[in-house]
Design a protein around this motif. Sequence first.
Motif, PDB file in Angstrom:
ATOM      1  N   GLU A   3       0.857  -1.191   0.000  1.00 41.90           N
ATOM      2  CA  GLU A   3       0.000   0.000   0.000  1.00 41.90           C
ATOM      3  C   GLU A   3       0.890   1.237   0.000  1.00 41.90           C
ATOM      4  O   GLU A   3       1.819   1.345   0.802  1.00 41.90           O
ATOM      5  CB  GLU A   3      -0.901   0.015   1.233  1.00 41.90           C
ATOM      6  CG  GLU A   3      -1.786   1.249   1.319  1.00 41.90           C
ATOM      7  CD  GLU A   3      -2.582   1.333   2.596  1.00 41.90           C
ATOM      8  OE1 GLU A   3      -3.474   2.197   2.672  1.00 41.90           O
ATOM      9  OE2 GLU A   3      -2.304   0.538   3.523  1.00 41.90           O
ATOM     10  N   TYR A   4       0.632   2.160  -0.906  1.00 44.06           N
ATOM     11  CA  TYR A   4       1.382   3.415  -0.980  1.00 44.06           C
ATOM     12  C   TYR A   4       0.536   4.533  -0.375  1.00 44.06           C
ATOM     13  O   TYR A   4      -0.604   4.756  -0.804  1.00 44.06           O
ATOM     14  CB  TYR A   4       1.765   3.728  -2.421  1.00 44.06           C
ATOM     15  CG  TYR A   4       2.772   2.750  -2.978  1.00 44.06           C
ATOM     16  CD1 TYR A   4       4.137   2.973  -2.852  1.00 44.06           C
ATOM     17  CD2 TYR A   4       2.355   1.564  -3.593  1.00 44.06           C
ATOM     18  CE1 TYR A   4       5.066   2.061  -3.337  1.00 44.06           C
ATOM     19  CE2 TYR A   4       3.275   0.647  -4.083  1.00 44.06           C
ATOM     20  CZ  TYR A   4       4.624   0.903  -3.942  1.00 44.06           C
ATOM     21  OH  TYR A   4       5.537  -0.008  -4.416  1.00 44.06           O
ATOM     22  N   VAL A   5       1.092   5.206   0.607  1.00 44.28           N
ATOM     23  CA  VAL A   5       0.354   6.205   1.383  1.00 44.28           C
ATOM     24  C   VAL A   5       1.039   7.560   1.236  1.00 44.28           C
ATOM     25  O   VAL A   5       2.214   7.724   1.597  1.00 44.28           O
ATOM     26  CB  VAL A   5       0.305   5.797   2.870  1.00 44.28           C
ATOM     27  CG1 VAL A   5      -0.333   6.908   3.704  1.00 44.28           C
ATOM     28  CG2 VAL A   5      -0.462   4.491   3.038  1.00 44.28           C
ATOM     29  N   SER A   6       0.336   8.522   0.710  1.00 41.06           N
ATOM     30  CA  SER A   6       0.878   9.883   0.584  1.00 41.06           C
ATOM     31  C   SER A   6       0.595  10.668   1.855  1.00 41.06           C
ATOM     32  O   SER A   6      -0.522  10.661   2.380  1.00 41.06           O
ATOM     33  CB  SER A   6       0.258  10.597  -0.624  1.00 41.06           C
ATOM     34  OG  SER A   6      -1.160  10.584  -0.552  1.00 41.06           O
ATOM     35  N   THR A   7       1.638  11.334   2.353  1.00 37.30           N
ATOM     36  CA  THR A   7       1.500  12.078   3.597  1.00 37.30           C
ATOM     37  C   THR A   7       2.611  13.117   3.691  1.00 37.30           C
ATOM     38  O   THR A   7       3.384  13.304   2.751  1.00 37.30           O
ATOM     39  CB  THR A   7       1.529  11.126   4.807  1.00 37.30           C
ATOM     40  OG1 THR A   7       1.208  11.864   5.987  1.00 37.30           O
ATOM     41  CG2 THR A   7       2.881  10.458   4.966  1.00 37.30           C
ATOM     42  N   THR A   8       2.701  13.781   4.837  1.00 38.88           N
ATOM     43  CA  THR A   8       3.744  14.782   5.095  1.00 38.88           C
ATOM     44  C   THR A   8       4.173  14.678   6.553  1.00 38.88           C
ATOM     45  O   THR A   8       3.451  14.114   7.374  1.00 38.88           O
ATOM     46  CB  THR A   8       3.236  16.220   4.852  1.00 38.88           C
ATOM     47  OG1 THR A   8       2.295  16.551   5.893  1.00 38.88           O
ATOM     48  CG2 THR A   8       2.586  16.362   3.485  1.00 38.88           C
ATOM     49  N   PRO A   9       5.327  15.255   6.888  1.00 39.68           N
ATOM     50  CA  PRO A   9       5.725  15.332   8.303  1.00 39.68           C
ATOM     51  C   PRO A   9       5.094  16.502   9.048  1.00 39.68           C
ATOM     52  O   PRO A   9       5.455  16.774  10.191  1.00 39.68           O
ATOM     53  CB  PRO A   9       7.254  15.522   8.241  1.00 39.68           C
ATOM     54  CG  PRO A   9       7.643  15.381   6.817  1.00 39.68           C
ATOM     55  CD  PRO A   9       6.429  15.688   6.021  1.00 39.68           C
ATOM     56  N   GLY A  10       4.155  17.225   8.417  1.00 35.34           N
ATOM     57  CA  GLY A  10       3.513  18.349   9.069  1.00 35.34           C
ATOM     58  C   GLY A  10       4.383  19.588   9.109  1.00 35.34           C
ATOM     59  O   GLY A  10       5.268  19.777   8.288  1.00 35.34           O
ATOM     60  N   LEU A  11       4.115  20.455  10.097  1.00 30.72           N
ATOM     61  CA  LEU A  11       4.809  21.739  10.229  1.00 30.72           C
ATOM     62  C   LEU A  11       4.722  22.528   8.930  1.00 30.72           C
ATOM     63  O   LEU A  11       5.712  22.787   8.253  1.00 30.72           O
ATOM     64  CB  LEU A  11       6.265  21.531  10.659  1.00 30.72           C
ATOM     65  CG  LEU A  11       6.451  21.178  12.134  1.00 30.72           C
ATOM     66  CD1 LEU A  11       7.855  20.632  12.387  1.00 30.72           C
ATOM     67  CD2 LEU A  11       6.217  22.391  13.013  1.00 30.72           C
ATOM     68  N   GLN A 132      -3.498  12.075  10.898  1.00 25.90           N
ATOM     69  CA  GLN A 132      -2.133  11.714  11.278  1.00 25.90           C
ATOM     70  C   GLN A 132      -1.640  12.699  12.325  1.00 25.90           C
ATOM     71  O   GLN A 132      -1.638  13.905  12.099  1.00 25.90           O
ATOM     72  CB  GLN A 132      -1.207  11.745  10.071  1.00 25.90           C
ATOM     73  CG  GLN A 132       0.261  11.494  10.405  1.00 25.90           C
ATOM     74  CD  GLN A 132       1.111  11.460   9.160  1.00 25.90           C
ATOM     75  OE1 GLN A 132       0.938  10.590   8.317  1.00 25.90           O
ATOM     76  NE2 GLN A 132       2.016  12.414   9.037  1.00 25.90           N
ATOM     77  N   ALA A 133      -1.236  12.172  13.465  1.00 22.07           N
ATOM     78  CA  ALA A 133      -0.655  13.009  14.509  1.00 22.07           C
ATOM     79  C   ALA A 133       0.824  13.219  14.237  1.00 22.07           C
ATOM     80  O   ALA A 133       1.485  12.366  13.639  1.00 22.07           O
ATOM     81  CB  ALA A 133      -0.859  12.358  15.871  1.00 22.07           C
ATOM     82  N   VAL A 134       1.344  14.353  14.682  1.00 24.54           N
ATOM     83  CA  VAL A 134       2.756  14.697  14.503  1.00 24.54           C
ATOM     84  C   VAL A 134       3.309  15.179  15.837  1.00 24.54           C
ATOM     85  O   VAL A 134       2.693  16.009  16.514  1.00 24.54           O
ATOM     86  CB  VAL A 134       2.939  15.795  13.437  1.00 24.54           C
ATOM     87  CG1 VAL A 134       4.380  16.271  13.397  1.00 24.54           C
ATOM     88  CG2 VAL A 134       2.503  15.297  12.067  1.00 24.54           C
ATOM     89  N   LEU A 135       4.467  14.647  16.212  1.00 19.74           N
ATOM     90  CA  LEU A 135       5.150  15.065  17.427  1.00 19.74           C
ATOM     91  C   LEU A 135       6.662  15.056  17.191  1.00 19.74           C
ATOM     92  O   LEU A 135       7.149  14.288  16.366  1.00 19.74           O
ATOM     93  CB  LEU A 135       4.863  14.092  18.577  1.00 19.74           C
ATOM     94  CG  LEU A 135       3.638  14.297  19.456  1.00 19.74           C
ATOM     95  CD1 LEU A 135       3.593  13.193  20.509  1.00 19.74           C
ATOM     96  CD2 LEU A 135       3.630  15.659  20.123  1.00 19.74           C
ATOM     97  N   PHE A 178       3.494  10.309  13.341  1.00 18.75           N
ATOM     98  CA  PHE A 178       4.847  10.593  12.880  1.00 18.75           C
ATOM     99  C   PHE A 178       5.633  11.201  14.041  1.00 18.75           C
ATOM    100  O   PHE A 178       5.257  12.254  14.574  1.00 18.75           O
ATOM    101  CB  PHE A 178       4.831  11.585  11.708  1.00 18.75           C
ATOM    102  CG  PHE A 178       4.973  10.939  10.358  1.00 18.75           C
ATOM    103  CD1 PHE A 178       4.186   9.854  10.000  1.00 18.75           C
ATOM    104  CD2 PHE A 178       5.880  11.434   9.429  1.00 18.75           C
ATOM    105  CE1 PHE A 178       4.306   9.267   8.748  1.00 18.75           C
ATOM    106  CE2 PHE A 178       6.011  10.855   8.169  1.00 18.75           C
ATOM    107  CZ  PHE A 178       5.223   9.762   7.826  1.00 18.75           C
ATOM    108  N   LEU A 179       6.720  10.540  14.430  1.00 19.42           N
ATOM    109  CA  LEU A 179       7.659  11.092  15.407  1.00 19.42           C
ATOM    110  C   LEU A 179       8.857  11.635  14.645  1.00 19.42           C
ATOM    111  O   LEU A 179       9.592  10.878  14.010  1.00 19.42           O
ATOM    112  CB  LEU A 179       8.103  10.011  16.387  1.00 19.42           C
ATOM    113  CG  LEU A 179       7.029   9.443  17.324  1.00 19.42           C
ATOM    114  CD1 LEU A 179       7.594   8.300  18.164  1.00 19.42           C
ATOM    115  CD2 LEU A 179       6.472  10.535  18.233  1.00 19.42           C
ATOM    116  N   LEU A 180       9.046  12.940  14.693  1.00 26.60           N
ATOM    117  CA  LEU A 180      10.098  13.583  13.910  1.00 26.60           C
ATOM    118  C   LEU A 180      11.388  13.623  14.725  1.00 26.60           C
ATOM    119  O   LEU A 180      11.435  14.181  15.823  1.00 26.60           O
ATOM    120  CB  LEU A 180       9.668  14.997  13.514  1.00 26.60           C
ATOM    121  CG  LEU A 180       8.298  15.102  12.822  1.00 26.60           C
ATOM    122  CD1 LEU A 180       8.042  16.538  12.359  1.00 26.60           C
ATOM    123  CD2 LEU A 180       8.175  14.137  11.665  1.00 26.60           C
TER     124      LEU A 180
END
Length: 333
Positions: A3-11, A132-135, A178-180
């Motif tokens: 499965e290919y999932v398009s997303t971003t790291p946020g910010l 999607q949560a980002v931290l 996503f944990l950056l």
Amino acid sequence: MTEYVSTTPGLFPLPDWAKDDLSDLKGHQKHDLVSGDEGEEITAAYEDAREEVIGVQQDAGLDRVVEGQLRWDDMLAHPLAVHDAVETRGIVRYYDNNNFYREPVVGGDLGFSGDVASELEAASELTDGDLQAVLPGPYSLADLATDEHYGDEAEFLSAIADFLTGEVDAFPEHETLFLLEPSLVENAPEDGLDKRASEAIDRVASATDADVVVQPYWGALEEKVYAHLLDADVDAVGFDFVASREDNVYNLQEYGATDDVSLGLADGQNTLVEDPEAIRDRVDWVYEQIPVTDFETVYLTTNTETFYLPYGKFEEKLAVLAEAADLAEVKAA
């Protein structure tokens, strides 16, 4: 099938109108901002901006939608910068670029805050099961902060992990976290601390039932750091293939990967907008370099946060990622 999932790291960058409005409002409310009260007008502006950037992601067709982190003036340091036990002091350069943040100095116990959870609650009302949560990851957040309370590097990292675990536990339902972790690259942990960093990440990841992606960037992880990170119970580790191709390929070849993988293939800082076909071809290139290509999920993302981009270019990057994921799905079928 993968499965290919398009997303971003946020910010994300602020919409142009919000940047102008908030600059004016904050200039008139400096005292309130210092005391931690943003005021109704500023809060309303951020709410409108959040709704806009969520709509932009949905219109682009991204598979995961983030809140946008538009209030995070202190970038990854934000969750500490707004904490009651933390004092923000002088301006510090944000890694090796021309952005800055206020230094968060921890002077007391890091109890529960709930700031990020409240943002996600608002975002969840605008999304449809694809939140999607980002931290910041615990190592990066500890690296960006100054400890004047715990007094020991290992204890401080553990306290940061406990703090983030409590925050995640309060999150509304989310599909992915996503944990950056750029500090794992930029200020790599030394022997001993690399294992503790992995354990701290594992502890935060255990606080959610969502899929957890650890996303380092601005280069490749050192071998031992990467090997320890694979011991953490996370679903995917990310790779910045814009900043470092060969070293990231080496890690994959020598140490393997998690069942899922996150590929930073679009440049989050460069205004040049890639073709979706080019991103899809880069996925093929990665597959050609490594022995394991039967990933369950492949996240296609920018290599860094998109905070640095002009708003119009940011919108175009989102559309490219969504189309590239669709092209990869079609080819895989």
